[in-house]
Design a protein around this motif. Structure first.
Motif, short mmCIF file in Angstrom:
data_model
loop_
_atom_site.label_atom_id
_atom_site.label_comp_id
_atom_site.label_asym_id
_atom_site.label_seq_id
_atom_site.Cartn_x
_atom_site.Cartn_y
_atom_site.Cartn_z
N UNK A 1 49.92 52.35 56.98
CA UNK A 1 51.30 51.89 56.83
C UNK A 1 51.33 50.43 56.41
N UNK A 2 52.49 49.97 55.90
CA UNK A 2 52.65 48.58 55.52
C UNK A 2 52.50 47.68 56.75
N UNK A 3 51.95 46.51 56.54
CA UNK A 3 51.87 45.55 57.64
C UNK A 3 53.27 45.21 58.13
N UNK A 4 53.38 44.94 59.41
CA UNK A 4 54.68 44.57 59.99
C UNK A 4 54.86 43.06 59.92
N UNK A 5 55.93 42.63 59.26
CA UNK A 5 56.23 41.20 59.18
C UNK A 5 57.04 40.78 60.40
N UNK A 6 56.54 39.80 61.12
CA UNK A 6 57.21 39.34 62.33
C UNK A 6 58.52 38.64 61.99
N UNK A 7 59.56 38.99 62.72
CA UNK A 7 60.86 38.36 62.55
C UNK A 7 60.86 37.02 63.27
N UNK A 8 61.86 36.17 63.02
CA UNK A 8 61.95 34.91 63.77
C UNK A 8 61.96 35.12 65.28
N UNK A 9 62.67 36.15 65.74
CA UNK A 9 62.69 36.43 67.18
C UNK A 9 61.31 36.85 67.68
N UNK A 10 60.61 37.65 66.88
CA UNK A 10 59.28 38.11 67.30
C UNK A 10 58.28 36.96 67.29
N UNK A 11 58.43 36.02 66.38
CA UNK A 11 57.56 34.84 66.38
C UNK A 11 57.70 34.07 67.69
N UNK A 12 58.89 34.12 68.26
CA UNK A 12 59.12 33.43 69.53
C UNK A 12 58.62 34.25 70.71
N UNK A 13 58.92 35.57 70.73
CA UNK A 13 58.51 36.39 71.87
C UNK A 13 57.00 36.55 71.95
N UNK A 14 56.32 36.47 70.82
CA UNK A 14 54.86 36.53 70.82
C UNK A 14 54.23 35.18 71.15
#
Length: 304
Positions: A218-231
């Motif tokens: 599958x295509x790589x998952x691009x992290x959203x701005x919110x996900x950049x913070x939660x990670x």
């Protein structure tokens, strides 16, 4: 993980700098430059020191694929330089799991800062100035190198993308390949190593969950701005925390984003360096060390 071309120099600028009048600035040789950057992303990771005095201290450009030679190459690059607390500007499609972990731990011990970008020179009214192109990619194991920074900044235009680790020599057609119990042991072992590293670096379980839910077909998952913070990949929204801006006559540059690149793979034995590497291609999945010898490096022992 040798020096980049002279046109690969850079510095992030505040967003307000982008309001400079059209025609006053231009990326030197932009079309040719974009092609050169694409070629360098296919090669094993290279490091260069970008000096930008008197505007800033300077930074480390890190472009390319993480291979079994990356840690050694970085050590050679760092020899004789005072790099403690410096910033690493990343543009990478990933590579070896265990070598990225080794490199990341080395960077954290040195107190390095990290961000995503591509280094260029800009022609301004006052001459050539260094600048960072934020339209860069940090994919696969590059994301875990980004996590190694003591302070971490991701510009809005950058792309941070994740997916599962996999046996690299079966990444061309993973669903048609066969796997042994030894293969499964290697993958699960490296997932454990990656999990420990993630928590040691201050990342969260969200990063592992997001990565390990995306199979290699599958295509790589691009992290959203919110996900950049939660990670916890982003620790600051201030570019000056990693690359203090200089004179306002050098704005952020803009180049055509690159195509989706290779995925990261499970390593074999990080007690010996011969871990997975990526051959110079743009769209095919990663190859392991037994299939490809890193460009410019020594041959490595085949997987056992």
């Amino acid at each position: 993980m040798t020096s980049l071309r002279s046109g690969r120099l850079a510095l992030f600028r505040a967003a307000a700098f982008c309001l400079a009048l059209p025609g006053l600035l231009a990326v030197v040789g932009a079309p040719a430059y974009a092609g050169a950057v694409m070629e360098e992303r296919k090669l094993p990771m290279r490091f260069t020191w970008i000096a930008c005095e008197p505007n800033c201290r300077g930074w480390i450009g890190a472009v390319g694929v993480i291979t079994g030679d990356t840690v050694k190459d970085f050590d050679e690059f760092a020899r004789g330089r005072e790099l403690a607390g410096a910033t690493v500007v990343l543009d990478s499609s990933g590579g070896s799991v265990n070598d990225a972990i080794r490199m990341g731990r080395r960077w954290r011990r040195m107190g390095l800062l990290t961000t995503v970008g591509t280094t260029v020179e800009l022609q301004t009214l006052s001459g050539l100035k260094p600048a960072v192109v934020p339209q860069a990619y940090c994919e696969s194991m590059c994301v875990f190198l980004l996590l190694a920074g003591k302070t971490r900044f991701v510009p809005d235009q950058a792309h941070v993308r994740v997916h599962q680790i996999w046996m690299g020599d079966r990444a061309d057609d993973p669903r048609a390949a066969t796997y042994t119990a030894q293969d499964l042991m290697i993958v699960e072992r490296d997932i454990g190593r990656l999990a420990k590293y993630t928590f040691d670096m201050g990342g969260t379980g969200d990063l592992l969950s997001l990565s390990l839910n995306v199979p290699p077909w599958e295509e790589l998952h691009e992290l959203t701005p919110d996900e950049l913070l939660t990670t916890n990949l982003v620790t600051t929204h201030d570019v000056a925390a990693v690359l203090p801006p200089g004179k306002p006559d050098v704005p952020m540059a803009s180049l055509t984003p690159k195509v989706v690149q290779d995925r990261f793979v499970s390593a074999i034995d990080d007690s010996k360096t011969p871990v997975a590497s990526i051959e110079p291609v743009t769209s095919r999945p990663t190859k392991t060390a037994e299939a490809t010898v890193p460009t410019g490096g020594a041959a490595v022992t085949p997987a056992r």
